[in-house]
Design a protein around this motif. Sequence first.
Motif, mmCIF file in Angstrom:
data_model
loop_
_atom_site.group_PDB
_atom_site.id
_atom_site.type_symbol
_atom_site.label_atom_id
_atom_site.label_comp_id
_atom_site.label_asym_id
_atom_site.label_seq_id
_atom_site.Cartn_x
_atom_site.Cartn_y
_atom_site.Cartn_z
ATOM 1 N N ARG A 162 71.651 51.661 50.569
ATOM 2 C CA ARG A 162 71.275 52.789 49.595
ATOM 3 C C ARG A 162 72.683 53.415 49.431
ATOM 4 N NH1 ARG A 162 67.037 55.019 46.598
ATOM 5 N NH2 ARG A 162 65.619 53.490 48.024
ATOM 6 N N LEU A 163 73.146 53.962 50.602
ATOM 7 C CA LEU A 163 74.422 54.864 50.494
ATOM 8 C C LEU A 163 75.624 54.229 50.634
ATOM 9 C CD1 LEU A 163 73.438 57.245 53.410
ATOM 10 C CD2 LEU A 163 73.125 57.849 51.097
ATOM 11 N N HIS A 164 76.583 54.498 49.634
ATOM 12 C CA HIS A 164 77.983 53.819 49.175
ATOM 13 C C HIS A 164 78.474 53.939 50.625
ATOM 14 C CE1 HIS A 164 81.034 51.588 46.989
ATOM 15 N NE2 HIS A 164 81.622 52.561 47.362
ATOM 16 N N ASN A 165 79.061 52.477 51.108
ATOM 17 C CA ASN A 165 79.938 52.359 52.084
ATOM 18 C C ASN A 165 79.794 53.419 53.309
ATOM 19 O OD1 ASN A 165 81.685 50.271 51.436
ATOM 20 N ND2 ASN A 165 82.912 51.856 49.932
ATOM 21 N N ALA A 166 78.483 53.452 53.726
ATOM 22 C CA ALA A 166 78.314 54.211 54.745
ATOM 23 C C ALA A 166 77.651 53.496 56.195
ATOM 24 C CB ALA A 166 76.952 55.092 54.331
ATOM 25 N N ARG A 167 78.057 52.166 56.292
ATOM 26 C CA ARG A 167 77.474 51.524 57.362
ATOM 27 C C ARG A 167 77.966 52.199 58.808
ATOM 28 N NH1 ARG A 167 78.323 48.353 53.241
ATOM 29 N NH2 ARG A 167 77.074 46.405 52.902
ATOM 30 N N ALA A 168 79.238 52.641 58.923
ATOM 31 C CA ALA A 168 79.467 53.083 60.112
ATOM 32 C C ALA A 168 78.761 54.556 60.415
ATOM 33 C CB ALA A 168 80.998 53.163 60.104
ATOM 34 N N TYR A 169 78.632 55.193 59.388
ATOM 35 C CA TYR A 169 78.220 56.485 59.553
ATOM 36 C C TYR A 169 76.745 56.709 59.952
ATOM 37 C CZ TYR A 169 82.409 58.172 56.879
ATOM 38 O OH TYR A 169 83.401 58.377 56.520
ATOM 39 N N VAL A 170 75.936 55.675 59.240
ATOM 40 C CA VAL A 170 74.500 55.280 59.789
ATOM 41 C C VAL A 170 74.453 54.992 61.062
ATOM 42 C CG1 VAL A 170 72.348 54.144 59.124
ATOM 43 C CG2 VAL A 170 73.775 55.173 57.125
ATOM 44 N N GLY A 171 75.144 53.932 61.486
ATOM 45 C CA GLY A 171 75.116 53.479 62.767
ATOM 46 C C GLY A 171 75.310 54.506 63.686
ATOM 47 N N ALA A 172 76.373 55.370 63.441
ATOM 48 C CA ALA A 172 76.971 56.554 64.386
ATOM 49 C C ALA A 172 75.816 57.405 64.512
ATOM 50 C CB ALA A 172 78.174 57.141 64.005
ATOM 51 N N ALA A 173 75.182 57.963 63.317
ATOM 52 C CA ALA A 173 74.018 58.849 63.374
ATOM 53 C C ALA A 173 72.811 58.500 64.184
ATOM 54 C CB ALA A 173 73.566 59.185 62.082
ATOM 55 N N TYR A 174 72.549 56.877 64.255
ATOM 56 C CA TYR A 174 71.457 56.640 64.843
ATOM 57 C C TYR A 174 71.576 56.505 66.352
ATOM 58 C CZ TYR A 174 68.068 55.709 60.889
ATOM 59 O OH TYR A 174 67.205 55.709 59.907
ATOM 60 N N THR A 175 72.985 56.809 66.820
ATOM 61 C CA THR A 175 72.938 56.514 68.340
ATOM 62 C C THR A 175 72.946 57.931 68.975
ATOM 63 O OG1 THR A 175 74.944 55.181 67.862
ATOM 64 C CG2 THR A 175 74.885 56.007 69.876
ATOM 65 N N ILE A 176 72.630 59.193 68.040
ATOM 66 C CA ILE A 176 72.785 60.550 68.810
ATOM 67 C C ILE A 176 71.375 60.550 69.440
ATOM 68 C CG2 ILE A 176 72.309 62.877 68.120
ATOM 69 C CD1 ILE A 176 74.141 62.415 65.774
ATOM 70 N N PRO A 177 70.018 59.875 69.030
ATOM 71 C CA PRO A 177 68.988 60.168 69.899
ATOM 72 C C PRO A 177 69.054 59.640 71.192
ATOM 73 C CG PRO A 177 68.210 59.814 67.599
ATOM 74 C CD PRO A 177 69.869 59.603 67.655
ATOM 75 N N ASN A 178 69.751 58.341 71.408
ATOM 76 C CA ASN A 178 69.955 57.688 72.502
ATOM 77 C C ASN A 178 70.799 58.469 73.570
ATOM 78 O OD1 ASN A 178 69.556 55.728 70.423
ATOM 79 N ND2 ASN A 178 70.038 54.226 71.910
#
Length: 550
Positions: free
Chosen positions: A376-392
Amino acid sequence: MALSALFRFARGTSARTGSYEPLPLQTFGAGGSLMEEEDEDEDVLAIDKTHSVSVATSDVDTGAQLVAGDDVDLDPAEADRIRKKIDWHVLPLMCTLYWIQFMDKTTLGSAAILGIREATHLTTNQYNWLGTVFYLSYLIFEYPQNLALQHFPVGKWMSVNIFVWGVALAAHAACKNFAGLFVVRFILGMCEGSITAGFMIVSSMFYTRDEQTLRVGYWFLMNGTAQIISGFISWGTLHIKTTGFEPWQWLMSITGMLTLVTAVTFWCYFPDSPTTAWFLTREERAKAVQRIKGNQTGVENKHFKIEQVHEALRDPKTWLFALFSAVNNVPNSLTNQSQLIVASFGFTYLQTTLLGCVDGVIEIVTIFTGVHLAARLHNARAYVGAAYTIPNILGSILIITLPWDNKAGLLCAQWLTGIGTTGFVLSLSWLSNVTAGHTKRVTVNAIMLIAYCVGNAAGPFMWQAKYRPRYRVPWTIIGICYVVCPLILLTIRRILSAENRRRDAEPLDETYDNVYIEVATPDGKSVRRKVGKEFLDLTDIQNCDFRYVL
């Protein structure tokens, strides 16, 4: 400047010409047509005399024969109809197989609490080796598997591998010692090397870039489904009371039979390519190929091109994706350790098998939301992947610091460490999106999955008996890996963004604008038709019109 230099190095001296060599002008007749007396090699095709470039049919994409000369835009409604038809016939099989392969891969962890260690007299070190040998075998056979996927029909080759690993999985039940388990685990790793690589190729064949992000997420989240189903199967086998056949043997036999059924189904129904898909008419096959035209990656090419291998090895993003894959999968050793860790918190074996289902639910929810955000977000693959690492990262810290008697807190902290899987899922689709040239794509897929094996093979050795029960050293290493992973993703994004800006500033490249091939008409005649550069099997570096998604 440094980033541009990296891509100049990867481009090399032959990037623009690639596999296409100049022909003498006398090869062409008036108007650029092939002279009959020179037309001894039916595979040699050509463009007009202005450019004087020859093209062999082995060099172009398999989809070129279907869409050559067709410049008409595909109606969006028709494209959507074709996509839905592909979804209906391809996605269920992909999801089923990925569920089966992950369930099979994790049977060792489930069997650990069902008695396999005691029955086969495994030491802690031997148990860890059974987790490692799977990935060592995966690593050894990954590149040969990728070459086989290029040479043989993709669906049929995967089916053969599924059948062999189904037999090996069922054979676990007959093993009495470490040596026997070592052999069958080695065979499992050898066969599984074809699955993720094959799915990455199939996803790029059938789907557009944006669609790939979602579809890769859909079949990968079946890992979570596998954990849920495996948890219930394990729980059920604990209630089977048979003399001479233990619960862990029932688990291996049941999952082995499910795998064999899947192998037969795959052989019969899974398509090898949109150009030969049994459920599409000839017209629909052409539309399916035309639908992915914007990917600039074509469908496939069965001709191995050594120059594309060289380019893959020089390309900086190849090694950055590989580094991410290796670091991200060191924590994946939890696959075989998680149930033992949960049991060490004080839960019974029955409770542990059911709590394992929660891991699956978390993986399904996080991957589903993550891939939809990235699409849904334009060119945001790296940002989404990085954000989902925070809970880990937070989960790792909590497991190290929480009091040992805080059973619920430790359990929730471990569940938090399952959220970051989304980053790896996005990296798989992202790698396919930013790599063109079939041999190059096969090569970079293999390198990334070899790195995946390195991380998975190294991980089990962290779980030494001397670190029990807190395992602070392994959890510290896992926490560091979770910090490094988002930094790598953001670095890849920065490099690709800089390359896009450099290409935007360059003048248009017309090197491959007028390429023709000969196509047989229904009445048997040969006609020359123009082929777009997206179906010339050019690499992402050779094709200056290629833009990297971010």
